[in-house]
Write an enzyme that holds these catalytic residues in place. Structure first.
Site, mmCIF file in Angstrom:
data_model
loop_
_atom_site.group_PDB
_atom_site.id
_atom_site.type_symbol
_atom_site.label_atom_id
_atom_site.label_comp_id
_atom_site.label_asym_id
_atom_site.label_seq_id
_atom_site.Cartn_x
_atom_site.Cartn_y
_atom_site.Cartn_z
ATOM 1 N N LYS A 197 -84.064 42.271 22.849
ATOM 2 C CA LYS A 197 -82.850 42.574 22.598
ATOM 3 C C LYS A 197 -82.607 43.905 22.754
ATOM 4 O O LYS A 197 -83.269 44.886 22.942
ATOM 5 C CB LYS A 197 -83.095 42.517 20.935
ATOM 6 C CG LYS A 197 -81.777 42.886 20.089
ATOM 7 C CD LYS A 197 -82.245 42.611 18.414
ATOM 8 C CE LYS A 197 -81.187 42.624 17.593
ATOM 9 N NZ LYS A 197 -81.450 42.619 16.186
ATOM 10 N N SER A 244 -78.541 39.777 13.629
ATOM 11 C CA SER A 244 -78.054 40.584 14.870
ATOM 12 C C SER A 244 -78.693 40.262 16.147
ATOM 13 O O SER A 244 -78.547 40.738 17.196
ATOM 14 C CB SER A 244 -78.333 42.084 14.462
ATOM 15 O OG SER A 244 -79.584 42.365 14.352
ATOM 16 N N SER A 271 -82.136 39.493 10.392
ATOM 17 C CA SER A 271 -81.490 39.592 11.817
ATOM 18 C C SER A 271 -82.446 38.495 12.854
ATOM 19 O O SER A 271 -81.835 38.408 13.867
ATOM 20 C CB SER A 271 -81.308 41.101 12.325
ATOM 21 O OG SER A 271 -80.382 41.412 11.627
#
Length: 471
Positions: A83, A158, A182
């Site tokens: 990420k 996210s 997330s």
């Protein structure tokens, strides 16, 4: 099925075994995934930075290591996606923000060090909302990621880029992080497995300030066993993160198959306050009791947890403004525009508001603790709705015909960031529109092993690995 296609849908464990046996080479593996990325990513927008040159060099070195019979790590030659708010040395890491558009870290996050030492090859960085602040994946630099099951809909967030990449076969495993849902939210909406470990189980260093007592790093995979292997590699203390926990003292993978049939599961459809889409409710309840029909003890319970939605917003705004306050005016000029709708709250917040949230955490824990005095695990929907249209922005304004707040649709995930407990999202079915739905499995404090074992048991009852998005 072609060899190339077989590679992209193999688990990380299968890839590692095949590489060690010499059945496939790390170069073939990396080539297969980059070919897939080039074909699929333009539609999905999961990867935002690729590390193709370094990955190919590492694959060549990994191939030589296999041929020379060197000792190989558990992920030798296996690709992984990271990420874009997790620092990787020498690789652009933007946090989805124009403030960090050209930022190149000089150090790896601890988990990246550990994955590299285990032989993993980093394919690139995945998309997220700016600074990971909201439960969708969109930002001013790269735009929105799109759901693999319906490109008009959100991936959630996210860690939406990581979940979408795994779901579409662009990588076998990925790393995300979770401060309010997330990992679990995008895994639920994209139809893959995700684990939020206990606070401190995986060291968070170096990391930007914010989410100090909420966020954790964790695996996103297609199989529970792959997540267990990643936890074996990533978990454990590091003095650079003062919140990191002592060693787990057990191999998650070696103990994964232990039965949980003697354990007790509670199923809550709403935690006492959540408004839930009727179809999500039906699918998750059926999944919970399919699990019961397979010999597990599941009881539906009525709970009265306090709704900490307002506390979540207050805490996120307060910590964000504290972290970037000296650049706040600069940021407002270039930030993701919907953020302006809640940044004004910073002026209204008092220190006492922040402290009251910490007191309410204790109130929440008292309610949660009583559940876990009677039950070993808590089952809930992972999200209150399936994936929604991208045009809805941060979320629907109504659920089941009732008006809701901006983060009400993630009502099931953020409570367990406040308590720090481990929790996973497992795929458990599809809506009539063929959108994935996730079931959340919450464990007692520090019991990642139990959550993984329960997830593995569920995976056997309702397997999901053969279900692939139409792309």
């Amino acid at each position: 099925m072609s060899k190339k296609k077989e590679i992209i849908w193999m688990s990380a464990i299968q890839l590692a075994k095949s590489i060690k046996k010499g059945e496939i080479s790390p170069v073939e593996v990396v080539d297969a995934f980059y070919n897939r990325i080039k074909k699929v990513n333009p539609e999905i927008n999961a990867f935002v930075t690729l590390t193709e040159e370094s990955a190919r060099k590492e694959a060549e070195a990994a191939e030589k290591a296999v041929k020379s019979r060197k000792k190989l790590g558990p992920l030798h030659g296996v690709p992984v996606a990271i990420k874009d708010n997790i620092p990787v040395k020498g690789v652009r890491t933007t946090y989805g923000s124009k403030l960090y558009e050209n930022h190149v870290p000089q150090e790896d996050m601890v988990l990246v060090e550990r994955l590299k030492n285990a032989g993993a090859i980093i394919l690139g960085k995945t998309n997220l909302p700016e600074f990971g602040l909201i439960p969708i994946t969109d930002n001013p630099l790269f735009g929105a990621s799109k759901n693999p099951w319906d490109r008009t809909k959100t991936t959630g967030g996210s860690s939406g880029g990581s979940a979408a990449a795994v779901a579409t076969g662009m990588c076998p495993i990925a790393v995300g992080n979770d401060g309010g849902g997330s990992i679990r939210v995008p895994c639920s909406l994209c139809g893959v497995f995700g684990l939020k470990p206990s606070l401190g189980r995986i060291p968070r260093w170096p990391a930007l300030p914010g989410w100090e007592t909420m966020a954790v790093e964790g695996p996103i995979t297609r199989t529970v066993a792959d997540a267990a292997l990643m936890m074996d590699i990533m978990a454990g203390p590091d003095n650079r993160d003062y919140l990191s926990l002592p060693p787990p003292g057990v191999s998650y993978l070696e103990n994964l198959e232990k039965s949980v049939k003697k354990k007790k599961f509670a199923y809550s459809p709403d935690l006492g306050y959540a408004v839930v889409d009727p179809e999500v409710l039906e699918i998750t309840r059926k999944a919970a009791f399919d699990f019961a029909d397979a010999g597990h003890s599941v009881e539906e319970v009525k709970l009265d947890f306090p709704n900490m939605e307002g506390d979540l917003v207050n805490q996120v705004v307060a910590e964000t403004v504290a972290a970037y306050g000296d650049r706040l005016e600069e940021w407002k000029n270039v930030c993701y525009k919907p953020y302006l709708d809640f940044l004004w709250l910073a002026d209204a917040l008092k220190a006492t508001d922040y402290v009251k949230t910490q007191y309410r955490r204790k109130e929440l824990w008292e309610k949660v603790r009583r559940v876990f005095e009677k039950y070993d695990f808590l089952l809930t929907p992972a999200t209150a709705v399936p994936a929604f249209n991208l045009e809805l922005g941060m979320g629907p304004s109504q659920i089941a015909g009732k008006p809701v707040g901006p983060v009400s649709w993630i009502a099931f995930t953020f409570p367990f960031n406040f308590t720090g407990q481990p929790a996973a999202s497992v795929p458990c079915g599809f809506t009539k529109d063929k959108l994935p739905v996730g079931l959340q499995i919450v464990g007692n404090r520090f019991d990642e092993l139990g959550v993984l074992q329960a997830s593995r048991a569920f995976e056997k009852v309702l397997p999901w690995q053969d279900k692939k998005p139409p792309i």
